[in-house]
Design an enzyme around this catalytic site. Sequence first.
Site, mmCIF file in Angstrom:
data_model
loop_
_atom_site.group_PDB
_atom_site.id
_atom_site.type_symbol
_atom_site.label_atom_id
_atom_site.label_comp_id
_atom_site.label_asym_id
_atom_site.label_seq_id
_atom_site.Cartn_x
_atom_site.Cartn_y
_atom_site.Cartn_z
ATOM 1 N N ALA A 10 0.530 -1.199 -0.345
ATOM 2 C CA ALA A 10 0.026 0.330 -0.230
ATOM 3 C C ALA A 10 1.045 1.401 -0.408
ATOM 4 O O ALA A 10 0.615 1.582 -0.971
ATOM 5 C CB ALA A 10 -1.227 0.050 1.188
ATOM 6 N N SER A 38 1.504 -4.346 -5.069
ATOM 7 C CA SER A 38 0.382 -3.659 -5.075
ATOM 8 C C SER A 38 -1.241 -3.960 -5.331
ATOM 9 O O SER A 38 -2.039 -3.964 -5.780
ATOM 10 C CB SER A 38 0.149 -2.496 -6.339
ATOM 11 O OG SER A 38 -0.924 -1.037 -5.916
ATOM 12 N N CYS A 42 -6.895 -6.053 3.123
ATOM 13 C CA CYS A 42 -8.076 -5.691 3.402
ATOM 14 C C CYS A 42 -9.250 -6.447 3.038
ATOM 15 O O CYS A 42 -10.086 -6.328 3.396
ATOM 16 C CB CYS A 42 -8.150 -4.270 3.853
ATOM 17 S SG CYS A 42 -7.045 -3.008 3.667
ATOM 18 N N ASN A 305 -1.810 4.705 3.142
ATOM 19 C CA ASN A 305 -1.618 5.291 1.314
ATOM 20 C C ASN A 305 -1.596 6.564 1.662
ATOM 21 O O ASN A 305 -0.471 7.244 0.874
ATOM 22 C CB ASN A 305 -3.040 5.672 1.018
ATOM 23 C CG ASN A 305 -4.052 4.609 -0.218
ATOM 24 O OD1 ASN A 305 -3.227 4.856 -0.838
ATOM 25 N ND2 ASN A 305 -3.396 3.241 0.267
#
Lengths: 450, 450
Positions: A10, A38, A42, A305
Site C-alpha cells: 500500500a 500493490s 483488506c 496510502n
Amino acid sequence: MNILIIGGVAAGAKAASKIKRLLPDSKVSIYTDDSHVSYSSCGIPYYVEGNFEDYQSLLVRSVEEFNSMGIDVYLKSKVIKILIPQKQVLICSNDSAHLADYDKLIIATGARPIIPKIENVANFRNVYTVRKIEDAINIKNKMQTVKHATIIGSGYIGLEMLEAFVKNGLKVTVIEKNEKIISIFDDDMSELIMNRLNEENLGNFEFLTGEIVSEFLGSNSEVHTVKTLSGKEINTGMVVICAGVIPNTEIASEAGIVLGESGSIKVNKLMQTSVENIYACGDCAEKRHIVSGRNVWIPLGSTANKEGRCAAMNAAGIFEQFEGVLGSAVSRCMNTTMSMTGLTEKQAIVAGFNPVSVRVDKSDRVGYMPGAGEIYLKVIADKVTGLLLGAQAIGSIGADKRINSLTPALLAHMTVDEYSNNDLTYSPPYSTTIDPLLNAMQVLRSKIGK
Amino acid sequence: MNILIIGGVAAGAKAASKIKRLLPDSKVSIYTDDSHVSYSSCGIPYYVEGNFEDYQSLLVRSVEEFNSMGIDVYLKSKVIKILIPQKQVLICSNDSAHLADYDKLIIATGARPIIPKIENVANFRNVYTVRKIEDAINIKNKMQTVKHATIIGSGYIGLEMLEAFVKNGLKVTVIEKNEKIISIFDDDMSELIMNRLNEENLGNFEFLTGEIVSEFLGSNSEVHTVKTLSGKEINTGMVVICAGVIPNTEIASEAGIVLGESGSIKVNKLMQTSVENIYACGDCAEKRHIVSGRNVWIPLGSTANKEGRCAAMNAAGIFEQFEGVLGSAVSRCMNTTMSMTGLTEKQAIVAGFNPVSVRVDKSDRVGYMPGAGEIYLKVIADKVTGLLLGAQAIGSIGADKRINSLTPALLAHMTVDEYSNNDLTYSPPYSTTIDPLLNAMQVLRSKIGK
C-alpha cells in the site's frame, strides 16, 4: 534522482506512483520479497467469502502497469541490509545477493502476522495467516475441502474470516485469549458485538474466550486437533491465525535507524526517519495519535496510502506534513457494522484523560420506516475539559456514518458543547429527528456538568 | 410560571415537553389551529408511498400523552392576536374568542405551503399541499382513485411525492418553474439528479422544467387539466403543490415583534424575539448561517427540534445558546440519495466568498465489492482562505455519510488543508481506500494553490 522503495503493497506502491508523477525523470524502483505488488490485503476475507471470483480483483496495479509508468518492480527480492554510508541496499533474490544504489530510500516494509507460541505451530500445511495473495488463494482452496475451521484471534480480520467461512457453510470455532472478543473496543461494546453475532448464530460458530491455544495435533502434515491451555480440544480441518501483526523493522533497526517507543520506525511529520534521505511509511512506521498526542502504532491501509503519498512528496522535495491518525476503523461481520475512532475509554485513561462516556442505543432511522436497524453508539469525552476523545458504534450500516461524523471533530479538538451545535442531515429514511450523536452530546453535557 | 406555546408540531411540541421537565410545577399550554399535534410532517411522503399503513405512526406524541405529562393541548384553537402589554393572547376556537394569560410566550407557528398564483387554484378539491396529517390522508385516499398526478415544484418534497406516486403505479408530471429541478442544489448537481432519476424512469414520469402553471381547468370541483404559460396542457387526476413554504409570522408581526431580513421572526441565540418574555423557534424563526454568518431562513424539522429545546431552556431561566444552522439536508428519490450542507457555489458567491469547487465521481466502496454504488461529491471552498464552505453529494446511501462527515468541519470553520488530515474509516464494504472526501480535498488543495 534515484529513489528506491522497499515494499510495494500500500504505502510503497502509493509512494512509487506519486514520486514518478512528481519527478518523471527520476529512477523509481520497488523491491519486495513478496510475489505480488500493490494489492488490497483488506479485501482477502471478502474474496474468501465469495463476493468476487477472481483473486486478481485484489490487485490494484500490476507489475506491467508500474513498468509502463516507468517504475521498476523487483518481486521476490528481499532487501536484507541497508548500507547507510554507501547509500546502498543489499538485495537477496534467486539465492544471490546484489547491491543497489539510492539517493532517497523509502522504507515501506509493512507488518507481518504474529504467530503465537503454540506447540507444533510450524509443522502443518493447513495453518494460515491472512496477509498475502497466496494466503487468500490457499485459504479459499482449503476451505472448500473442510467442514470446520478454527480462527485464532477475534480482531477485525478474525471476525471477517468468521463471516467468510460461515457463509461458505463451515462450522467455525473462534479462540480468543482475552476475556472479550475484538478487545480493541471497550468491554461493553465487545459484549454487544458478541451478543449481536450470537443472535445470528444458527449453531454455526462458537467463541471460546479467555482461552489460549497451546498445541496443534495432526497427521500427514495437517492439523486435526487444536488444544487449549485449559484442556479443550477442537477437531478442525484448518486453522487461521489472526492474532495481530508486528511491524517489519529489522533491517531498519539493524542499520541504526531509530525505532519509536511503539517498536515501529520513528518518523517525523515529513515521514523522515532519524537518517537523512531515508523515509518510512505505512505499517512499519510509527504514527502520532491526534487526540492523545502520543506516538502509537495503528497499522491501517488507509493510513498507509496517505503516508506513502506524504513520504513521496518530501522525498521529491515538496514540503508536506502528515498530521497523524485517529485510529478510525470499520469492519463488518454478519450484518453488524463495528466502527470506532479516537480513544476508547481504557485508552483515554492510559493517555491521562479523565474520561466520561455515554451510550445511546437508538434506531438508525425514524421508527415507522421499514428496514430500521439499531445503532449502539458510545461517545467518550474528557470530564474536565469537555474535549471529545473518541467513539465506538455497533449496529447497522448507519453506525459507520456516525463515526465518520466525529472524525473531523476529533481532528479539530472540538468539545462536547461545540459538537452539540452540529447540524446533521435528517430525513426519515436516514436518521431519527434528533440524531443519536446529538442525543449522546446532550447526555455528555449533563455528565460534564454543563 | 405560566408558559403558553403557539403551535405544536415540532418546535412547539419539543419546547412544551422540555419546559415541563425543567419546571414541573409550571403551567404549560399548547394552542394550535391544527387538528393534530406533535407529528412528523417529513414522514408524509413515506406514508403515501406505503412504507407503513397507519397514519398514526406519524404522530410522535398524542394529546393524551401531553396531558399525562401535565401539558394542556388546545387543538383547532387559533391564536389571532398577541397582546403584549397585557401578556395575553386572543384565541379563536369554535367560532368564539377568548383570552389566555402568559408569563412566557413561545411562538412556534411554523410555516405554510406557498400557493402559486394559478387561475382557479382555490376552486378544486383534488388540489393538495403536503403539510398536515389531513393532507397525508387525503392524498393517499385520492391517489388510489387516479392514474395520473401532477406535482408543482421539484424540491425535496416534490421529489419524495414523485417516488411515492410512482411506487403506487401512477404516472406523474412534475412541473418546475426553474430551468433545473431541485434548484437548491448547484446546477451541475441538479442535472445529475435529473439524469439519475431519468435512468430509473420507465415511462412513468416526466419533468417539465422552466414551465409555469397558469391555470387549472376542471369540472365537478375536480381539476382535470393543468395548463402552463407556454401552452402545455396536462390531463391529470390530482395536483399536489410542493412549491415551498413561507413562515407564519403574521400575528408576531402585527404585535410589533421584529421580523428579520429573511422575513421570518428575528431571534437571538437564546431564541428571544425583540419583545421580552417572547421566544420564537422552528419554521417561523430566522436562523444564523454558521458558514456565512448571515441571517437566513432554512426551515427544517431537525432544526425546529433543537430550537424548541433552546427556547424552552431559556424560558425556564437556563442559559442556552443555539449557534445556528448549516442547511444540512438529505432526501431520497428512486434510490438516489441527495444531500447537502453549508453553502452552494451560488450561495457562496452571494455571501461574498470567492468559491472554488471540485467534483469527485467515485464508487462508494472498493470496486470488487458487490452492490457498489456511485457517489457524485461536490465540495466548495474559499479560494483565498481555503475555508470549507459546503458540499453536495448525490448517489448511493453513502452520499449522506460524506455530507455528515463535513458538517463538523463547517461548524469548526476548518480549511481544506486541515480537513485533508481527516482519518476516515476504511474497509472494502464501506469505502474506497482513499475516501472520495479526501480525493476532493487533494484536488481543492491544488486548485487553491497549495
